[in-house]
Write an enzyme that holds these catalytic residues in place. Structure first.
Site, PDB file in Angstrom:
ATOM      1  N   ARG A 116       0.869  -1.217   0.065  1.00  0.00           N
ATOM      2  CA  ARG A 116      -0.065   0.209  -0.001  1.00  0.00           C
ATOM      3  C   ARG A 116       0.767   1.263   0.096  1.00  0.00           C
ATOM      4  O   ARG A 116       0.699   2.282  -0.410  1.00  0.00           O
ATOM      5  CB  ARG A 116      -0.979  -0.013   1.283  1.00  0.00           C
ATOM      6  CG  ARG A 116      -1.990   1.094   1.215  1.00  0.00           C
ATOM      7  CD  ARG A 116      -2.547   1.291   2.455  1.00  0.00           C
ATOM      8  NE  ARG A 116      -3.146   0.318   3.345  1.00  0.00           N
ATOM      9  CZ  ARG A 116      -4.029  -0.489   3.097  1.00  0.00           C
ATOM     10  NH1 ARG A 116      -4.854  -0.568   1.916  1.00  0.00           N
ATOM     11  NH2 ARG A 116      -4.245  -1.391   3.967  1.00  0.00           N
ATOM     12  N   TYR A 117       2.121   1.112   0.672  1.00  0.00           N
ATOM     13  CA  TYR A 117       2.981   2.403   0.643  1.00  0.00           C
ATOM     14  C   TYR A 117       3.923   2.074  -0.127  1.00  0.00           C
ATOM     15  O   TYR A 117       4.570   1.184  -0.746  1.00  0.00           O
ATOM     16  CB  TYR A 117       3.487   2.458   2.150  1.00  0.00           C
ATOM     17  CG  TYR A 117       2.425   2.749   3.149  1.00  0.00           C
ATOM     18  CD1 TYR A 117       1.687   3.937   3.165  1.00  0.00           C
ATOM     19  CD2 TYR A 117       1.860   1.690   3.951  1.00  0.00           C
ATOM     20  CE1 TYR A 117       0.895   4.101   4.274  1.00  0.00           C
ATOM     21  CE2 TYR A 117       0.915   1.982   4.670  1.00  0.00           C
ATOM     22  CZ  TYR A 117       0.489   3.172   5.093  1.00  0.00           C
ATOM     23  OH  TYR A 117      -0.347   3.339   5.973  1.00  0.00           O
ATOM     24  N   ARG A 120       7.387  -0.132   1.438  1.00  0.00           N
ATOM     25  CA  ARG A 120       7.336  -1.136   2.355  1.00  0.00           C
ATOM     26  C   ARG A 120       6.087  -1.958   2.150  1.00  0.00           C
ATOM     27  O   ARG A 120       4.919  -1.539   1.562  1.00  0.00           O
ATOM     28  CB  ARG A 120       7.379  -0.434   3.678  1.00  0.00           C
ATOM     29  CG  ARG A 120       6.156   0.459   4.218  1.00  0.00           C
ATOM     30  CD  ARG A 120       6.842   1.466   5.238  1.00  0.00           C
ATOM     31  NE  ARG A 120       5.865   2.252   5.667  1.00  0.00           N
ATOM     32  CZ  ARG A 120       5.494   3.420   4.974  1.00  0.00           C
ATOM     33  NH1 ARG A 120       5.988   3.765   3.764  1.00  0.00           N
ATOM     34  NH2 ARG A 120       4.433   4.427   5.408  1.00  0.00           N
ATOM     35  N   CYS A 129      -2.584 -17.434  15.746  1.00  0.00           N
ATOM     36  CA  CYS A 129      -2.198 -16.536  16.865  1.00  0.00           C
ATOM     37  C   CYS A 129      -1.858 -17.332  18.063  1.00  0.00           C
ATOM     38  O   CYS A 129      -2.687 -18.352  18.105  1.00  0.00           O
ATOM     39  CB  CYS A 129      -2.977 -15.433  17.198  1.00  0.00           C
ATOM     40  SG  CYS A 129      -3.080 -14.178  15.825  1.00  0.00           S
ATOM     41  N   CYS A 133      -7.659 -11.917  19.706  1.00  0.00           N
ATOM     42  CA  CYS A 133      -8.136 -10.592  19.947  1.00  0.00           C
ATOM     43  C   CYS A 133      -9.693 -10.501  19.341  1.00  0.00           C
ATOM     44  O   CYS A 133      -9.631 -10.743  18.281  1.00  0.00           O
ATOM     45  CB  CYS A 133      -7.397  -9.453  19.589  1.00  0.00           C
ATOM     46  SG  CYS A 133      -5.530  -9.405  19.922  1.00  0.00           S
ATOM     47  N   CYS A 136     -10.029  -8.147  16.342  1.00  0.00           N
ATOM     48  CA  CYS A 136      -9.073  -8.244  15.140  1.00  0.00           C
ATOM     49  C   CYS A 136      -9.388  -7.799  14.156  1.00  0.00           C
ATOM     50  O   CYS A 136     -10.782  -8.077  13.576  1.00  0.00           O
ATOM     51  CB  CYS A 136      -8.682  -9.740  15.033  1.00  0.00           C
ATOM     52  SG  CYS A 136      -7.489 -10.207  13.740  1.00  0.00           S
ATOM     53  N   ARG A 138      -8.400  -8.563  11.281  1.00  0.00           N
ATOM     54  CA  ARG A 138      -8.202  -9.668  10.140  1.00  0.00           C
ATOM     55  C   ARG A 138      -8.943 -10.825  10.476  1.00  0.00           C
ATOM     56  O   ARG A 138      -8.507 -11.979  10.119  1.00  0.00           O
ATOM     57  CB  ARG A 138      -6.668  -9.873   9.874  1.00  0.00           C
ATOM     58  CG  ARG A 138      -5.888  -8.879   9.241  1.00  0.00           C
ATOM     59  CD  ARG A 138      -4.480  -9.328   8.634  1.00  0.00           C
ATOM     60  NE  ARG A 138      -4.149  -7.930   8.447  1.00  0.00           N
ATOM     61  CZ  ARG A 138      -3.052  -7.496   9.052  1.00  0.00           C
ATOM     62  NH1 ARG A 138      -2.523  -8.162  10.163  1.00  0.00           N
ATOM     63  NH2 ARG A 138      -2.705  -6.246   8.883  1.00  0.00           N
ATOM     64  N   ASP A 297     -11.004  -0.416  14.002  1.00  0.00           N
ATOM     65  CA  ASP A 297     -11.332  -0.612  12.617  1.00  0.00           C
ATOM     66  C   ASP A 297     -12.737  -0.931  12.677  1.00  0.00           C
ATOM     67  O   ASP A 297     -13.389  -1.317  13.537  1.00  0.00           O
ATOM     68  CB  ASP A 297     -10.528  -1.650  11.612  1.00  0.00           C
ATOM     69  CG  ASP A 297      -9.060  -1.153  11.786  1.00  0.00           C
ATOM     70  OD1 ASP A 297      -8.998   0.159  11.451  1.00  0.00           O
ATOM     71  OD2 ASP A 297      -8.042  -1.995  11.701  1.00  0.00           O
ATOM     72  N   ASP A 334      -6.690   3.932  10.562  1.00  0.00           N
ATOM     73  CA  ASP A 334      -6.638   3.528   9.433  1.00  0.00           C
ATOM     74  C   ASP A 334      -7.749   3.559   8.566  1.00  0.00           C
ATOM     75  O   ASP A 334      -8.914   2.904   8.856  1.00  0.00           O
ATOM     76  CB  ASP A 334      -6.170   2.003   9.632  1.00  0.00           C
ATOM     77  CG  ASP A 334      -5.050   1.438   8.866  1.00  0.00           C
ATOM     78  OD1 ASP A 334      -4.816   2.023   7.745  1.00  0.00           O
ATOM     79  OD2 ASP A 334      -4.405   0.228   9.394  1.00  0.00           O
ATOM     80  N   LYS A 341      -2.653   4.695   7.287  1.00  0.00           N
ATOM     81  CA  LYS A 341      -2.809   5.110   8.448  1.00  0.00           C
ATOM     82  C   LYS A 341      -2.978   6.679   8.354  1.00  0.00           C
ATOM     83  O   LYS A 341      -1.944   7.046   7.738  1.00  0.00           O
ATOM     84  CB  LYS A 341      -1.559   4.679   9.245  1.00  0.00           C
ATOM     85  CG  LYS A 341      -1.598   3.272   9.549  1.00  0.00           C
ATOM     86  CD  LYS A 341      -0.175   2.623  10.194  1.00  0.00           C
ATOM     87  CE  LYS A 341      -0.222   1.164  10.260  1.00  0.00           C
ATOM     88  NZ  LYS A 341      -0.043   0.584   9.026  1.00  0.00           N
TER      89      LYS A 341
END
Ligand SMILES: *Cc1c(COP(=O)(O)O)cnc(C)c1O
Length: 452
Positions: A116-117, A120, A129, A133, A136, A138, A297, A334, A341
């Site tokens: 996206r950038y 990077r 995981c 969480c 999450c 994702r 999000d 985000d 971000k």
């Protein structure tokens, strides 16, 4: 005021587990709690939690014995409990919710790699995981036991990186890269290191928080072979900072890995200036630099965690000036749809004139900065770094407007919907071609307005 003591806790049902098991990350992973029956042995479950734990369509539940031990069992609103134990609220729908709110799938040139950038990329190397969480970002892909590390995807990702020289920073995430088998993790790192143009590698992991015993000397000995390596961990509340976490971050920093923290602003967990101040101060004590504080999000199932954006601004207002600059994260939203971000902060710049800037500080003290009357601008023609820039394909953004390469950024389709757009592109005049109009002549395209 005395500094807070970091403690170490074990829920009563684990009291008889021998230390060598408790401190073995493989034991922690294979004894994670996920059913009502198991979790009830540690916590007095509410009806809402029981309903959510028996609903089989919700995002996967798993909590390490270490992490569940940090919950105060008699507090249904415990800040750690809310992060890992589901409630009915996960079934609530809300306006604006999305499955892939950051449009990561749409920004993936090859599966599992988000570019996206300009310089990077984010590499999703596993869907697993140590614990899950509830908020999450994702949850659409994470936790699926049938979709683990994919070698075919990894080869495609490496291939993309080899032919994309502008990428100098690779961020390993998932899922959690530190849940990968040690040999596999080392293979990923060593193969990335072979790509000449990759300067830094970063790992995003909550393993040190969910399972600090994973940070063994063998792990840090392996990681430090692949420097420069950075790591971001994920702590949301001061109760997550224990003796064990402090030992894990000590090992990582001694191995030369700079540590940052990415926290998420969560209603009922850490939406409090004082909690956040304690959190960031405790983080710098364990040598972790607060990096980002994220606005939650717009993910399905996590609406109850959302706060107004103003809460984040209020928190930063309560940190900047009040505590060490090292302890202050950047608050970011985000952007839904894949905008990346976007930092949001209180306004400190109050006004400006030709040579003055009026600023206010955290106390409300208002001051004037006198700007120079003469400033000889930086000369790109004599600057080696201006002459030798990495290519940055695509739009150069607002920075491109400032350095004069572009004069505007227009949404896609702008010229089709705006018939005057051709003229807009000719608005900038070349001084050498400028013909002054005779006095009294009307300007082109303007109507003469009769005098009253
Ligand atoms: C967050 C993120 C990064 C890294 O951003 P930094 O601001 O450099 O930490 C890179 N790619 C994607 C897709 C991201 O979401």
């Amino acid at each position: 005021m005395a500094k807070r003591e970091f403690t170490s806790r074990r829920a009563p049902i684990f009291a008889d587990i021998p230390d060598e098991k408790w401190n073995d990350w493989r034991w922690q992973l294979s004894h994670r709690l996920n059913s009502i029956e198991e979790i009830e042995q540690v916590l007095l479950l509410t009806e809402s939690e029981k309903r959510a734990l028996s609903a089989n369509h919700l995002f996967r539940v798993d909590v390490t014995p270490y992490f569940i031990s940090l919950i105060n069992p008699s507090n249904p609103n415990d800040p750690i409990r809310q992060q890992v134990i589901p409630t009915d609220a996960e079934m609530d729908l809300y306006t604006g919710m999305m499955r892939d709110s950051l449009a990561e799938d749409a920004h993936s040139p090859v599966p599992g790699l988000v570019h996206r950038y300009p310089d990077r990329v984010l590499m999703l190397v596993t869907t697993q995981c140590a614990s899950y969480c509830r908020y999450c970002t994702r949850s659409r892909i994470v936790g699926d036991p049938t979709a683990q590390f994919s070698r075919a995807e990894f080869e495609m990702q490496l291939d993309y990186l080899r032919r994309t020289p502008q990428v100098r920073d690779v961020l390993l995430s998932g899922g959690d890269p530190l849940t990968l088998a040690p040999k596999l993790l080392e293979e990923l790192l060593s193969r990335l290191r072979k790509i000449e143009h990759i300067e830094i590698i970063r790992i995003g992991s909550r393993v040190p928080v969910f399972m600090p015993m994973r940070v063994t000397d063998e792990l840090t000995d392996m990681l430090q072979k692949y420097h420069p390596l950075w790591m971001n961990i994920h702590v949301n509340h001061p109760n997550e900072i224990t003796q064990e976490l402090a030992q894990a971050t000590d090992r990582l920093t001694r191995a030369g890995i700079p540590l940052g923290n990415q926290a998420v602003l969560l209603a009922g967990v850490n939406d409090c200036v004082h909690t956040q101040r304690q959190l960031v101060q405790d983080l710098v004590r364990i040598r972790v630099r607060p990096y980002y504080l994220y606005q939650a999000d717009l993910v399905v199932g996590s609406g109850h965690f959302r706060t107004p954006v103003s809460k984040g601004i209020e928190i930063i207002e309560g940190l900047r000036g009040h505590t060490s600059g090292y302890a202050i994260p950047t608050f970011v939203v985000d952007a839904p749809g894949g905008g990346g971000k976007i930092p949001v902060a209180p306004n400190y710049l109050i006004s400006q004139s030709d040579h003055k800037v009026i600023l206010r500080n955290f106390e409300g003290f208002i001051s004037t900065y006198e700007e120079p009357l003469t400033y000889s601008s930086h000369d790109p023609s004599t600057c080696a770094f201006c002459q030798d820039q990495r290519p940055e394909p695509g739009q150069r953004g607002i920075s491109g407007l400032l350095d004069g390469e572009a004069m505007f950024i227009a949404p896609q389709g702008f010229s089709d919907t705006h018939t005057r757009s051709e003229e807009i592109h000719r608005l900038r005049l070349d001084p050498s071609e400028w013909q002054p109009l005779g006095i009294g002549q009307p300007l082109p395209d303007t109507e003469e307005v009769p005098a009253e």
